[in-house]
Design a protein around this motif. Structure first.
Motif, PDB file in Angstrom:
ATOM      1  N   LYS A  86      56.252  69.015  15.907  1.00  0.00           N
ATOM      2  CA  LYS A  86      56.097  69.346  17.330  1.00  0.00           C
ATOM      3  C   LYS A  86      56.284  68.089  18.188  1.00  0.00           C
ATOM      4  O   LYS A  86      57.019  68.097  19.183  1.00  0.00           O
ATOM      5  CB  LYS A  86      54.708  69.959  17.554  1.00  0.00           C
ATOM      6  CG  LYS A  86      54.403  70.353  18.993  1.00  0.00           C
ATOM      7  CD  LYS A  86      53.120  71.189  19.044  1.00  0.00           C
ATOM      8  CE  LYS A  86      52.794  71.631  20.456  1.00  0.00           C
ATOM      9  NZ  LYS A  86      52.020  70.637  21.212  1.00  0.00           N
ATOM     10  N   PRO A 103      60.529  72.059   7.559  1.00  0.00           N
ATOM     11  CA  PRO A 103      59.156  72.585   7.559  1.00  0.00           C
ATOM     12  C   PRO A 103      58.480  72.559   6.192  1.00  0.00           C
ATOM     13  O   PRO A 103      57.252  72.473   6.109  1.00  0.00           O
ATOM     14  CB  PRO A 103      59.325  74.022   8.066  1.00  0.00           C
ATOM     15  CG  PRO A 103      60.577  73.989   8.888  1.00  0.00           C
ATOM     16  CD  PRO A 103      61.475  73.018   8.181  1.00  0.00           C
ATOM     17  N   LYS A 148      55.113  80.415   9.159  1.00  0.00           N
ATOM     18  CA  LYS A 148      55.277  78.966   9.208  1.00  0.00           C
ATOM     19  C   LYS A 148      56.513  78.559  10.015  1.00  0.00           C
ATOM     20  O   LYS A 148      56.464  77.661  10.850  1.00  0.00           O
ATOM     21  CB  LYS A 148      55.390  78.445   7.777  1.00  0.00           C
ATOM     22  CG  LYS A 148      55.715  76.973   7.662  1.00  0.00           C
ATOM     23  CD  LYS A 148      55.371  76.519   6.270  1.00  0.00           C
ATOM     24  CE  LYS A 148      56.392  75.725   5.591  1.00  0.00           C
ATOM     25  NZ  LYS A 148      56.044  75.446   4.210  1.00  0.00           N
ATOM     26  N   LYS A 159      56.429  79.539  13.924  1.00  0.00           N
ATOM     27  CA  LYS A 159      55.552  78.684  14.733  1.00  0.00           C
ATOM     28  C   LYS A 159      56.325  77.479  15.284  1.00  0.00           C
ATOM     29  O   LYS A 159      56.247  77.159  16.474  1.00  0.00           O
ATOM     30  CB  LYS A 159      54.380  78.229  13.865  1.00  0.00           C
ATOM     31  CG  LYS A 159      53.265  77.525  14.631  1.00  0.00           C
ATOM     32  CD  LYS A 159      52.108  77.197  13.688  1.00  0.00           C
ATOM     33  CE  LYS A 159      51.034  76.389  14.390  1.00  0.00           C
ATOM     34  NZ  LYS A 159      50.032  75.863  13.437  1.00  0.00           N
ATOM     35  N   ILE A 160      57.109  76.801  14.423  1.00  0.00           N
ATOM     36  CA  ILE A 160      57.834  75.612  14.894  1.00  0.00           C
ATOM     37  C   ILE A 160      59.084  76.008  15.687  1.00  0.00           C
ATOM     38  O   ILE A 160      59.446  75.350  16.665  1.00  0.00           O
ATOM     39  CB  ILE A 160      58.155  74.635  13.726  1.00  0.00           C
ATOM     40  CG1 ILE A 160      58.698  73.295  14.255  1.00  0.00           C
ATOM     41  CG2 ILE A 160      59.116  75.232  12.727  1.00  0.00           C
ATOM     42  CD1 ILE A 160      57.731  72.497  15.099  1.00  0.00           C
ATOM     43  N   ASP A 190      54.539  68.268   8.353  1.00  0.00           N
ATOM     44  CA  ASP A 190      53.482  69.058   8.980  1.00  0.00           C
ATOM     45  C   ASP A 190      53.832  69.429  10.415  1.00  0.00           C
ATOM     46  O   ASP A 190      54.623  68.764  11.085  1.00  0.00           O
ATOM     47  CB  ASP A 190      52.103  68.419   8.793  1.00  0.00           C
ATOM     48  CG  ASP A 190      51.740  67.348   9.796  1.00  0.00           C
ATOM     49  OD1 ASP A 190      51.133  66.369   9.365  1.00  0.00           O
ATOM     50  OD2 ASP A 190      52.025  67.479  11.000  1.00  0.00           O
ATOM     51  N   PHE A 191      53.250  70.522  10.836  1.00  0.00           N
ATOM     52  CA  PHE A 191      53.587  71.139  12.119  1.00  0.00           C
ATOM     53  C   PHE A 191      53.414  70.171  13.293  1.00  0.00           C
ATOM     54  O   PHE A 191      54.289  70.061  14.149  1.00  0.00           O
ATOM     55  CB  PHE A 191      52.734  72.401  12.325  1.00  0.00           C
ATOM     56  CG  PHE A 191      52.860  72.977  13.711  1.00  0.00           C
ATOM     57  CD1 PHE A 191      53.977  73.724  14.065  1.00  0.00           C
ATOM     58  CD2 PHE A 191      51.879  72.750  14.665  1.00  0.00           C
ATOM     59  CE1 PHE A 191      54.107  74.244  15.348  1.00  0.00           C
ATOM     60  CE2 PHE A 191      52.003  73.266  15.952  1.00  0.00           C
ATOM     61  CZ  PHE A 191      53.123  74.016  16.287  1.00  0.00           C
TER      62      PHE A 191
END
Length: 362
Positions: free
Chosen positions: A21, A12, A52, A55-56, A16-17
């Motif tokens: 994803k 992470p 941060k 979220k993932i 980038d997210f």
């Protein structure tokens, strides 16, 4: 023995997210179910860091992944986390934490009883009495996993014999284990050097599915994780379609291979005869199953080489249609060469012991 799983790595702090994803969704499509997440370097406040990572991790959890986060003592200090309270990691929604560095044994044993039920994963890449020590402090072994290191710098990953010695220490206690393979296209890892991220040096430049077969064939590893990101869709697909429970050789057939020989190679569940020899691996059941089927001689005049796949021809009497894999070069006109194992997979021949099961795919 637990069910064997495939995993991905996510960084992470270097990515980038949205890309992460998409990678997790692609992995999910191919049956990947573990995430190794690196937290060896943190930028920003405790709250920013938490948000941060959470979220993932939540994306992974929704897709059915189990996430274990890699941490070092420095991170505990930096984020003011106490070993007596792992609430920070519970709030990230991870399944467990991997301790990149060891403590005194008593600390790990106590951590294995954390009130959140988090898995405590230990570094397996040391041949010392570390695990015995932890277990002697009456650790909760159902919550202890082992995971080898990976090695970004070419030439620095583990030699095979040492890997086996380290792994046997964990196998002895029936601890769930993992190790890493290297994507040949991924160029992201935890550091700014990335020559691939395997556990075993001999695997570094091999196709990813051969590396994976190698780790599973050792019988020491439950979960195989791709160390670097991002692996290609072809690599994920190749890993997902391999047999996790027995060696399945990729065979390249000779042009003159006939129908009975293809059937002999691809249909039966092969196993090596219990009374082994050093010349060939013998799978003898096909000669019984297909004893009535004729098989004319072809490709039988050359010297056979290690990894060649042979089938007895009509001149071989009772041994007609017996399948053999060559271990030592020899000549024998009563055997037809029907194909050979991919050169990259020759390392897998050593794992075919007496009674070992194996298969071929075209």
């Amino acid at each position: 023995m637990t069910m064997r799983k495939l995993g991905l790595s996510i960084y992470p702090d270097h990515s980038d997210f949205e890309k992460n994803k998409a990678y997790l969704e692609l992995g999910h499509k191919y049956g990947f179910s573990r995430i190794f997440m690196s937290m060896l370097e943190v930028q920003g406040s405790v709250e920013e860091t938490k948000a941060k990572y959470q979220k993932i991790v939540d994306v992974g959890n929704k897709l059915g992944y189990q996430t274990i986060i890699d941490v070092s003592p420095r991170i505990f200090d930096q984020l003011h986390i106490s070993y007596d309270d792992l609430e920070f990691f519970h709030d990230l929604h991870v399944a467990g934490i991997r301790l990149d560095q060891g403590f005194d044994g008593a600390t790990e044993a106590m951590l294995s009883y954390n009130k959140y039920g988090l898995i405590i994963e230990l570094n397996m890449s040391n041949n010392v009495d570390y695990l015995n020590n932890i277990i002697s402090y009456q650790a909760n072994t159902s919550h202890i996993y082992g995971c080898h290191n990976f090695y970004p710098q070419v030439g620095t990953a583990l030699p095979y014999d040492f890997f086996m010695k380290c792994s046997e220490r964990f196998r002895k206690f029936n601890i769930h284990t993992a190790a890493f393979v290297a994507s040949q296209v991924g160029n992201m890892g935890p550091w700014n050097v990335n020559d691939g991220l395997p556990t075993l040096e001999m695997d570094r430049r091999l196709p990813i599915e051969v590396q994976t077969k190698h780790l599973f064939a050792s019988n020491m590893i439950d979960d195989v994780i791709i160390g670097n990101a991002y692996a290609s869709e072809e690599e994920l697909k190749a890993m997902s379609s391999l047999n996790r429970y027995q060696v399945e050789f990729h065979i390249n057939f000779v042009p003159d291979v006939n129908e009975i020989e293809k059937t002999v190679a691809l249909t039966p569940q092969h196993f090596r005869r219990g009374d082994m020899n050093n010349l060939v691996i013998r799978s003898t059941m096909p000669r019984v199953t297909y004893k009535e089927v004729p098989n004319k001689p072809h490709d039988n005049e050359q010297e056979f080489q290690r990894g060649d796949v042979l089938v007895g021809n009509d001149g071989f009497g009772i041994y007609k249609n017996e399948l053999q894999i060559v271990l030592q070069p020899h000549s024998e006109a009563r055997k037809n060469k029907i194909g050979s194992i991919s050169p990259d997979e020759l390392i897998l021949l050593d794992f075919i012991k007496p009674w070992s099961k194996f298969k071929f795919s075209e």
